[in-house]
Design an enzyme around this catalytic site. Sequence first.
Site, PDB file in Angstrom:
ATOM      1  N   TYR A  26      26.173  -5.411   5.945  1.00  0.00           N
ATOM      2  CA  TYR A  26      25.961  -4.926   7.314  1.00  0.00           C
ATOM      3  C   TYR A  26      24.723  -4.032   7.388  1.00  0.00           C
ATOM      4  CZ  TYR A  26      27.226  -2.949  11.893  1.00  0.00           C
ATOM      5  OH  TYR A  26      27.236  -2.552  13.206  1.00  0.00           O
ATOM      6  N   LEU A  44      23.980  -8.143  20.663  1.00  0.00           N
ATOM      7  CA  LEU A  44      25.078  -7.362  20.075  1.00  0.00           C
ATOM      8  C   LEU A  44      25.877  -8.186  19.069  1.00  0.00           C
ATOM      9  CD1 LEU A  44      24.563  -6.006  23.004  1.00  0.00           C
ATOM     10  CD2 LEU A  44      26.830  -5.057  22.717  1.00  0.00           C
ATOM     11  N   THR A 100      24.314 -13.447  10.366  1.00  0.00           N
ATOM     12  CA  THR A 100      24.370 -13.159  11.805  1.00  0.00           C
ATOM     13  C   THR A 100      23.357 -12.085  12.176  1.00  0.00           C
ATOM     14  OG1 THR A 100      26.715 -13.754  11.885  1.00  0.00           O
ATOM     15  CG2 THR A 100      25.864 -12.452  13.705  1.00  0.00           C
ATOM     16  N   ASP A 140      27.497 -19.843  17.985  1.00  0.00           N
ATOM     17  CA  ASP A 140      27.181 -19.022  16.816  1.00  0.00           C
ATOM     18  C   ASP A 140      25.674 -18.786  16.807  1.00  0.00           C
ATOM     19  OD1 ASP A 140      26.693 -17.937  14.315  1.00  0.00           O
ATOM     20  OD2 ASP A 140      27.946 -19.361  13.226  1.00  0.00           O
ATOM     21  N   VAL A 141      25.258 -17.528  16.903  1.00  0.00           N
ATOM     22  CA  VAL A 141      23.823 -17.230  17.023  1.00  0.00           C
ATOM     23  C   VAL A 141      23.042 -17.557  15.761  1.00  0.00           C
ATOM     24  CG1 VAL A 141      24.121 -15.458  18.794  1.00  0.00           C
ATOM     25  CG2 VAL A 141      24.142 -14.798  16.371  1.00  0.00           C
ATOM     26  N   TYR A 180       7.997  -9.297  15.429  1.00  0.00           N
ATOM     27  CA  TYR A 180       7.885 -10.186  16.582  1.00  0.00           C
ATOM     28  C   TYR A 180       7.124  -9.505  17.711  1.00  0.00           C
ATOM     29  CZ  TYR A 180      10.369 -14.496  15.521  1.00  0.00           C
ATOM     30  OH  TYR A 180      10.707 -15.732  15.019  1.00  0.00           O
ATOM     31  N   VAL A 216      32.192  -3.651  22.532  1.00  0.00           N
ATOM     32  CA  VAL A 216      31.105  -3.070  23.331  1.00  0.00           C
ATOM     33  C   VAL A 216      30.532  -4.115  24.295  1.00  0.00           C
ATOM     34  CG1 VAL A 216      28.794  -2.059  23.259  1.00  0.00           C
ATOM     35  CG2 VAL A 216      30.517  -1.340  21.589  1.00  0.00           C
TER      36      VAL A 216
END
Length: 520
Positions: A148, A76, A95, A56-57, A162, A12
């Site tokens: 997930y 994403l 993640t 890597d976030v 936030y 995506v």
Amino acid sequence: MNILVTGGAGFVGSHLCERLLNEGHHVICVDSFFSGKIENIKHNLKNPNFRLIKHDVRKPLLKELGSEKIDRIYNLACPASPDQYQFDPILTLETSVIGAQNMLKLARRTGARFLQTSTSEIYGDPLEHPQKETYWGNVDTLGKRACYDEGKRAAETLCKDYRLQYGVDARLVRIFNTYGPRMMFSDGRVLSNFILQAFLNEDITIHGDGLQTRSFCYVDDLVEGLIKRMEIESDDWLPVNLGNPDERSILEVARIVKQKINSKSEIKHLSEKEAPNRMGDPRQRCPNISRAKDFLGWEPKIGFDEGLDKTIADFKKRLENKPHVAVFTPSFLPMKGPAEEKASEVMEQLAGWEFDIFTARLDKKLEKETHDGRMHIYRLGSGSILDKYLLPVRAALRAKKMDKKYDYRISWAVMASYGALAATLFSWIAKGSKPMLLSVYEGDITEKMLKKGKMLAPIYKFIFRQAHRWQVIGQMNEQQRAWLEDERKVQAIRIDDDKKLLAKRTKEMFQELEILSTRL
């Protein structure tokens, strides 16, 4: 605008980057390539408005950006297909949660507007149908998919807090099943599995009775929805479902795919025991998109028939260049032995790959190079007994040279001997980026293999330490097989098992190693 897209090399994300570039924006694509692919964004690399950051976030994105102004952040980043996110559930969870928090911190620091791509998986196996955004869900917090589902739920909570605590302009969408070009082969998504199986004339595998339902949204429609949700001027931050309410049974989808491709495949139903990774799959999944229609003025435009034709055309084009596997074996056909015969049987069954076989020549009468369908045999040496002793260096160097053309994702060592040493050396030259499958073919594991193991223990230990996955094919009883698989995590197959079963188990290994190759 300066727009940052995490997971921008994914299925995506790459379509979103392309759309934003076409609109004239400067796009910063951030991807760790755990599940993203460079092929998805290669055509953008020369665009002056496109910047790629491999990152890597789960770690803060500070040094790479410096003081650069960011106007929008699309988050994403996260493996999204079942095979990918279940491969490393801790990475998936981190993640989703830590990654989202780091991007929210970046949005707070830069004043960027933030869009979190959540998922229909947060509804679990829904008791409400179709699912509205107000539905709380029915999720097994300890199930196979929990890494997930729960990660995405926690990320939604972070966005909410936030926004309320720090005033970050964070917004939420929940994405339902999406399909289109650039879907990964064999990634566990139902449509990509069906299309690939149909093209290869393999059994189209359905889990259970096939009466479970899904709705499929074409990727271009989804991207339009993401942009509309990001750009709408509103204080309404609450989630919006993005999906296509055109609901179909999995059995119906399998039949349509088979018919469109004119495939010889048979549709095969698998039990839970035959497909344990699919335990916890929801029976129904369909979005209520009333809020998207009223609030965003968005609804899907591309019908399933049109979208499926485009997706099938993309798969067909990519299958013309199948991935190559580097195979290392001390000898190969026409020199026959149990290992060579079993390996060749597996290769004949696995139509989704091309096999480059690096082996010792051993006989001057044999041609140095022959091509037989998807098997490409490279016989190295002058045709003497010395060839097998020199095979490790010769084969590793030849594979390194050919890797520039084929970008091997997997190396496969047939037998723990000179071929395995070649595969180990190739892996070392590639700095560990080519995961190795070691297949040991022995007629009698309890005597012959153990006897040989005592003499060659140091070499065996070295080879087995370098292999990423192991496979043993030999004579064994059920107790021995269970011990190897359950206690030693070695794939164990009886030598007299059906060759289709051996090919199926080897295919599972290949698919696992292809995922692993993105982590190395």
